[in-house]
Structures are given as structure tokens and as C-alpha cells.
Design a protein around this motif. Structure first.
Motif, mmCIF file in Angstrom:
data_model
loop_
_atom_site.group_PDB
_atom_site.id
_atom_site.type_symbol
_atom_site.label_atom_id
_atom_site.label_comp_id
_atom_site.label_asym_id
_atom_site.label_seq_id
_atom_site.Cartn_x
_atom_site.Cartn_y
_atom_site.Cartn_z
ATOM 1 N N SER A 360 0.822 -1.197 0.000
ATOM 2 C CA SER A 360 0.000 0.000 0.000
ATOM 3 C C SER A 360 0.858 1.250 0.000
ATOM 4 C CB SER A 360 -0.854 0.005 1.242
ATOM 5 O OG SER A 360 -0.012 -0.027 2.383
ATOM 6 N N ASP A 455 -8.680 3.139 6.595
ATOM 7 C CA ASP A 455 -8.220 2.598 5.315
ATOM 8 C C ASP A 455 -6.694 2.720 5.258
ATOM 9 O OD1 ASP A 455 -7.582 1.971 2.785
ATOM 10 O OD2 ASP A 455 -8.980 3.342 1.807
ATOM 11 N N SER A 457 -4.648 1.656 3.315
ATOM 12 C CA SER A 457 -3.971 1.850 2.028
ATOM 13 C C SER A 457 -3.788 3.344 1.771
ATOM 14 C CB SER A 457 -4.778 1.215 0.891
ATOM 15 O OG SER A 457 -5.971 1.916 0.719
ATOM 16 N N LYS A 458 -4.473 4.179 2.557
ATOM 17 C CA LYS A 458 -4.329 5.630 2.369
ATOM 18 C C LYS A 458 -3.589 6.273 3.539
ATOM 19 C CE LYS A 458 -8.154 6.447 -0.714
ATOM 20 N NZ LYS A 458 -9.268 5.522 -0.431
ATOM 21 N N GLY A 489 -1.240 -4.882 5.886
ATOM 22 C CA GLY A 489 -0.864 -4.652 4.479
ATOM 23 C C GLY A 489 0.293 -3.698 4.311
ATOM 24 N N GLN A 490 0.848 -3.167 5.421
ATOM 25 C CA GLN A 490 1.982 -2.237 5.275
ATOM 26 C C GLN A 490 3.273 -3.009 5.528
ATOM 27 O OE1 GLN A 490 1.288 1.424 7.451
ATOM 28 N NE2 GLN A 490 -0.550 1.854 6.265
#
Ligand SMILES: Cc1cc2nc3c(=O)[nH]c(=O)nc-3n(C[C@H](O)[C@H](O)[C@H](O)COP(=O)(O)OP(=O)(O)OC[C@H]3O[C@@H](n4cnc5c(N)ncnc54)[C@H](O)[C@@H]3O)c2cc1C
Ligand SMILES: CC(=O)[C@@H](O)[C@H](O)COP(=O)(O)O
Length: 656
Positions: A360, A455, A457-458, A489-490
Motif C-alpha cells: 500500500s 483505510d 492503504s491511504k 498490508g503495510q
């Protein structure tokens, strides 16, 4: 003179690229924190294109091309320096204990030797060896000799080698690198090459992790006049690399333990056991040296080569287990790319963007720094105008090589509901949100489902060690935080907001515990953002041990008292070469703006937003205040005068 190309990292990759660029006519500078800490010194030096059984076709081609370049490349370097690299196309023998299945890679030239053939070819192998593969085109180089030869060759050609220089950040503006921030100041060049091996991820959000390898060497006893081994033995969990100078290298463990230093009894024992099983007479050879190193590993085990998100920044890193082998081809392809803008078609297989959909954070790479403070910038004021309107450039907030547009960070605690927190985070325009690892892990009240509420991913997660009273505790929780970020996800998030707070009444941090924990976490590869009292000496010490920022408090956490430590924060800002983030105690937007006007690089505000009657509205106000304060700082405040000075001209007035 400004260099044409500035290379970050002086391992074999950085040095080999420097030499090829210099030979093409470029002025080259190499910055290196520590030449001796490079994986290039720790390696075994095998050139094992075939023995490694590489399944990826592009990688196999790259390895073959590099191995083919070795004879000419080393001859050129040896001629330049008059020194030997120890290049030895001795072949690699891979004995096995069980009948092998069919080889995964049947394109490599390899020959099967049965038990009697292998015994004849290499006497003295373990009794349970049943046969083995012979890879005649593989070989070895003495990687330490090679590194020294590369350094000498670079120097003799006029490459500027600067040892002991740590690049702390890659400064970017409007999609270009404008310089590298180092411990000795900003250094500029026309083009930049990142070749920082396992540490590359400290400067850019690339998914590179250290993979530790422990090694040792033995010495051929004096009573043996001839070398007992004259080819590399590539066994199960062990390789044995005989050098012509009578050293025998044994390697290597493969451990996912971050940058944890030292050899361990367990690691060395496993190597010795496997080596003695494969070649029993080693049992009586004297031990010469033990060491360890960090391979630059990527998730797919392929290097990252080629262009980056900035046109004047090229990447050559992540060579994992094969960087010594790949040095000549990397240098050729990268020099062609930078100097002649010729991109070899193989490079497309190694572009960093292959990780973009998984990581991400890679999207961070494409954010251009602008003056707005986040995504929601439909402001009705002039602040929505681009900075160029005012002829003011802002580089964005750069922490450990990552660029953020927003200079406001927020937290997640104390909100009345998750929805209110979500709306406030959006209104604040922040890109970094800090999360208390302990509270999320224990699902403390108000923290249930929190990890999933934003979120990621942001938003870049800043795990914090809130609730830790000792350095040991904080180190443990920091490691959990890194795992938590990974789970969300990071993959490449190595940030930690370090809080060591033994005192419950004032929530004041322990300076000694903070420094101790910071030192350890930096060694483990974390980008450490320590929360501290506004103590300029401590801030300097933390910077010296390698912290990514300092976060001095304005006033005690959650007190809303505003800037109570202005004088000390001013000294910290004046002396810092890393971002100063004013954290804790800010109660109102005017105080946020004031801290930014002083020259703080960013703010962390939680309670003032979460406890406001209308939290999202206050978040938005803090967003505006942070932008206003930053802009005022860049615009330059008027001097304060003792007396009035009329605003309208005093000449030309009508006399009565
Ligand atoms: C135990 C072990 C065995 C190995 N065996 C083999 C083998 O047999 N064959 C093979 O081909 N490969 C082998 N490798 C892999 C190989 O060593 C690496 O892939 C290769 O050395 C990577 O080279 P590099 O120049 O990219 O990184 P490095 O050699 O690690 O050099 C990076 C340099 O960058 C510097 N640096 C980092 N960050 C900064 C910064 N911010 N500012 C300034 N300088 C910075 C570091 O101090 C370091 O000197 C082995 C590795 C290990 C650890
Ligand atoms: C959330 C956090 O990390 C703390 O440092 C703190 O909560 C910030 O301080 P305020 O709550 O006073 O803004």
C-alpha cells in the motif's frame, strides 16, 4: 563541484556502478555510512548461477549474463589496481544424501555424478553422500578482496568516496530529488542512485528486509601442503568455499531477525554440524574467524533495478543472496540506463512497481509534495491555491525517506465513537495516524475493531508503545507493532512512535529508557520517532543514535495546556537535522499554528480533536491551522518592534 551521479551505498553494487559510470565519463560521488558493515564483506563470494537452482527465468538470464562478464570484468579491475580479486572459475559440486528428484531448472549445464564418480572427483566426502551434481560453469570470487579492489579502482579513476557519511533522507520536491540530507548537511547532484543494500528501506518505502547470515572460516592446517578442496561444495543448508589463501569459508544461516548483530552458538553449531557431515576432516581444522551480515531480501527474492518514481533517482538494491554474482551485470545495466538512457529489456522484470499492488505504501512514492494538508482541501480560502501562486515551495514532510503532504498527525484514542474518529481523521487531512499497539492487541475499551476502522492503504500507520514503562517493554511492543502494520498490508512499515512512560500522573517520558530503547530499535531497522520532554540535549543524542524524528511535548499529554515549552522547542528546532514533531498538549488551533510558525516540521494532536464538542470540525480547524502556521513560517514573519510605525506614508499628507 556538484557530481553528475551521487551513489548512496558503497557495497559491491554501489562501487561497481560508480566505476562503470566513471568509465563512461560521469563525475561520481559515493556516500557510505560504513564500508565494512556491507553484506559485500560478509558474503561467501560464490558465483552460483546454476547451483542456486533459480526458478525465475529473467533472474536466471541476469545471473548467467553476470557470470559471463566476470572474467573480463575482474581482469579489468585487476589491471587498474594491480591487485587480485581472487576470481576462480573452480566450478561448484553439490553432493546429496538422497536420490534427487528431477532438477527444477534443466537449462543449466549440470552433470550427475554417482557415488563412485563423486568419491573419485572429490575424496573425503561424508560416508552418507550418495552422489551429486557438478556445475562446471559456476565459480567464486574472494568478495572481500573484490570489495577492496573496487574501492581502489574507483579511487584511482577519480570517483569521490566519502566514508562515514550517513544519508538520512532523500529530499524531494515536485517529483525530483533535490538532494540528500546527510549527517554532514545537504549534498546535491544531478542524478542519484540508491544502492544501500538491506538498509534501502530506511530511505524509500521499498519492500526490502534484512536476512541475517552467520558465517565462519577455518584454516587448512599447515601439515597439508596441498589444498584439500579446490572447488566449492554446495550442500544441504551449508556451503564450503575453499579459498586459494588456505581459508575455508562456511556459510550461512538465513534468519529473519532484523538487524540483530552477533554470532550465536546455535547458528555456528548448525553450520559446523552440516559442514562436518559433508566433509568430515573439517572437524580438526582450526577456526579462523566468525562474522555475520545482512542480505537485502525482497518478497520475491529478485533485485530491484531501474527507474524510480523520480526521473533523477535510480534503484539498484535487493540483490538478496546473489549480489556478488550480479555486481558486473548490475553495473553495466545501471550505467547504461543513467548515462545513455538505454534501458535493457531485462530491466522490466526487476522494476520496483511489481510490488505496487501489494505494498500500500508504494503509493507514497507517487505523492508529489504540495501545500495542501491532506486530501480534503475544498477550502473556500486562498489556502486551496497551489503554493506556486505564492512563490513558496515546500518539500513536504520527509521522515525516514518517505514524503507526506500533511504535516498534521493524529491519534485514535478518546473519541466517543469509531465513526466520529473516522470522520475526524478524514477532516484532519492527516496521512499519519498513531495507534497504541498494546490497546489494539488487548482490544481495550474504544479500541475494538480499531485496526480495521481506517483505510490503511491511504493512511500510514504509526504504531506507538503507549503503556510501556521500561525500555525492554517498549522494544517488545515496537516489534509487535511492526507485525501489526504488516498484517494490515503495510509490509514495509518500520515506523514506531517510541513512548517510555513510567509516570502515570504527568505522563512524562523517561529520557534514559527512551534513549536505550531508541538505540536498540534503530539497530533493528526501525524508523524511531521518540516522544520526549522538550530537552535539547536529549533530542541531539536521539538524533545521533539514528532516530528518524524527535517529538518534544508542548505540554503534558491530554492536558490541552498549549505551548508551555516554547523556548526549548525553539532550541531543538534550531539544532535538529531531523524533523521535529511537536506532540502532546496542544489544545487549540492557535497553538497548533504557533508551533508551526516556530518552525516545527509537524504536529501530533489527539485530545484537542477527540474531546472537542464537534470533533470533525475541530480536526478540520487543526488542519487549517497547521497549514497556516507552516505557510507563515515559510513566508517569514515581520520583525517585532518596540514602537509603533505608521502603516500609511507620513510624507505627502494634507496639512490643515
Ligand atoms: C552471509 C552472506 C552470504 C552471502 N553469500 C553470497 C554469495 O556467496 N554470492 C553472492 O553472489 N552473494 C552473496 N551474498 C549476498 C551479497 O553479499 C549481497 O547481495 C550484496 O553484497 C549486496 O550488495 P550491496 O552493495 O547492494 O549492499 P551492501 O554490500 O550491504 O552495501 C550497502 C552499503 O550501503 C551503506 N548504506 C546503507 N544505508 C546507507 C545510508 N543511509 N547512507 C549511507 N550509506 C548507507 C552500508 O553501510 C553498506 O556499506 C551473501 C550475503 C550474506 C549476508
Ligand atoms: C496519541 C499520542 O500518541 C499521544 O502522544 C498524545 O495523545 C498526543 O497528545 P494530545 O492527546 O495531548 O494531543
Amino acid at each position: 563541484m556538484t557530481s553528475d551521479v551521487l551513489i548512496i551505498g558503497g557495497g559491491v553494487i554501489g562501487l561497481a556502478c560508480a566505476i562503470e559510470l566513471k568509465l563512461r565519463g560521469a563525475n561520481v560521488t559515493v556516500l557510505c555510512r560504513d564500508f565494512s558493515a556491507a553484506a559485500s564483506h560478509a558474503a561467501a563470494g560464490m558465483l552460483a548461477s546454476d547451483a542456486e537452482n533459480i526458478p525465475n527465468e529473467a533472474m536466471l538470464s541476469l545471473c548467467w549474463r553476470s557470470r559471463a562478464l566476470y572474467p573480463e570484468w575482474t581482469a579489468k579491475l585487476e589491471k587498474l589496481t594491480g591487485l587480485s580479486t581472487g576470481y576462480w572459475p573452480c566450478g561448484i559440486l553439490a553432493p546429496v544424501y538422497q536420490q534427487p528428484e528431477t532438477r527444477t531448472n534443466d537449462q543449466s549445464p549440470a552433470y550427475w555424478l554417482d557415488k563412485s564418480a563423486i568419491e573419485l572427483y572429490q575424496p573425503g566426502l561424508g560416508a552418507d553422500v550418495i552422489g551429486g551434481w557438478w556445475y562446471p560453469e559456476d565459480g567464486q570470487v574472494d568478495n572481500r578482496a573484490l570489495a577492496q579492489v573496487l574501492r581502489n579502482a574507483a579511487q584511482s579513476l577519480g570517483v569521490e568516496l566519502k566514508d562515514g557519511i550517513k544519508v538520512e533522507a532523500i529530499a524531494q520536491q515536485q517529483g525530483q530529488v533535490i538532494g540528500v540530507q546527510t549527517n554532514t548537511g545537504l549534498i546535491r547532484a544531478a542524478h542519484y542512485l540508491l544502492a544501500a543494500g538491506a538498509w534501502a528501506n530506511e530511505l524509500l518505502p521499498l519492500p526490502i528486509r534484512p536476512r541475517k547470515g552467520q558465517m565462519l572460516s577455518l584454516q587448512v592446517p599447515e601439515f597439508l601442503p596441498e589444498l584439500p578442496l579446490t572447488r566449492v561444495l554446495f550442500g544441504e543448508n551449508i556451503y564450503i568455499v575453499p579459498r586459494r589463501n588456505r581459508s575455508i569459508i562456511l556459510g550461512a544461516t538465513s534468519e529473519d531477525v532484523g538487524f540483530t548483530p552477533h554470532n550465536t552458538p546455535g547458528g555456528i553449531q548448525s553450520l559446523l554440524q552440516a559442514a562436518i557431515r559433508l566433509y568430515p576432516q573439517l572437524e580438526n581444522y582450526p577456526i579462523q574467524e566468525l562474522w555475520w551480515g545482512f542480505r537485502p531480501a525482497t518478497p520475491d527474492e529478485l533485485p530491484i533495478l531501474g527507474n524510480s518514481h523520480c526521473p533523477n533517482l535510480t534503484l539498484a538494491t535487493g540483490h538478496y543472496r546473489n549480489g556478488i554474482l550480479l555486481a558486473p551485470v548490475t553495473a553495466t545495466l545501471i550505467a547504461d540506463l543513467i548515462w545513455s538512457q538505454t534501458a535493457d529489456s531485462l530491466l522490466t522484470n526487476f522494476h520496483y512497481s511489481r510490488f505496487q499492488s501489494q505494498a500500500s505504501t508504494t503509493s507514497m512514492l507517487t505523492h508529489s509534495a504540495n501545500f495542501t494538508n491532506g486530501n480534503r482541501t475544498n477550502l473556500s480560502t486562498n489556502l486551496s491555491l497551489p503554493s506556486s501562486e505564492f512563490h513558496i515551495q515546500d518539500s513536504g514532510l520527509i521522515i525516514a525517506g518517505k514524503t507526506f503532504r500533511s504535516r498534521l498527525m493524529t491519534g485514535t484514542g478518546k473519541y466517543r465513537s469509531i465513526e466520529e474518529m473516522q470522520r475526524s481523521v478524514v477532516a484532519s487531512g492527516c496521512q499519519i495516524v498513531t495507534v497504541a499497539v498494546r490497546r489494539v492487541q488487548t482490544k481495550a475499551a474504544g479500541h475494538e475493531g480499531l485496526a480495521e476502522a481506517l483505510d490503511w492503504s491511504k493512511i500510514w500507520m504509526l504504531p506507538n508503545t503507549a503503556g510501556c514503562q521500561t525500555a525492554e517493554d517498549a522494544i517488545r511492543v515496537a516489534r509487535l507493532g511492526r507485525e501489526m502494520a504488516k498484517l494490515l498490508g503495510q509490509e514495509d512499515n518500520n515506523f514506531v512512535k517510541l513512548e517510555v512512560i513510567p509516570d502515570a500522573k504527568y505522563l512524562l517520558p523517561d529520557p534514559i529508557g527512551t534513549l536505550q530503547a531508541a538505540e536498540q530499535l534503530v539497530k533493528e531497522g526501525f524508523a524511531v520517532l521518540p516522544y520526549i520532554n522538550a530537552d535539547p540535549m536529549l533530542a541531539k543524542r536521539l538524533e545521533e543514535v539514528g532516530c528518524a524524528t524527535v517529538m518534544p511535548l508542548a505540554a503534558p499529554i491530554g492536558s490541552g495546556q498549549g505551548l508551555k515549552t516554547t523556548a526549548n522547542i525553539q532550541i531543538i528546532i534550531e539544532n535538529a537535522n531531523i524533523p521535529v514533531v511537536v506532540d502532546a498538549g496542544i489544545g487549540a488551533p492557535s497553538e497548533a499554528s504557533e508551533a508551526m510558525e516556530l518552525g516545527a516540521d509537524a504536529l501530533l494532536i489527539n485530545s484537542a480533536i477527540a474531546l472537542a464538542q464537534n470533533a470533525p470540525a475541530m480536526a478540520y480547524a487543526m488542519n487549517l491551522a497547521t497549514v497556516a502556521g507552516r505557510m507563515a513560517y515559510l513566508a517569514g514573519r515581520m520583525p517585532i518592534k518596540d514602537y509603533a510605525s505608521a502603516s500609511s506614508p507620513v510624507t505627502g499628507t494634507i496639512t490643515a
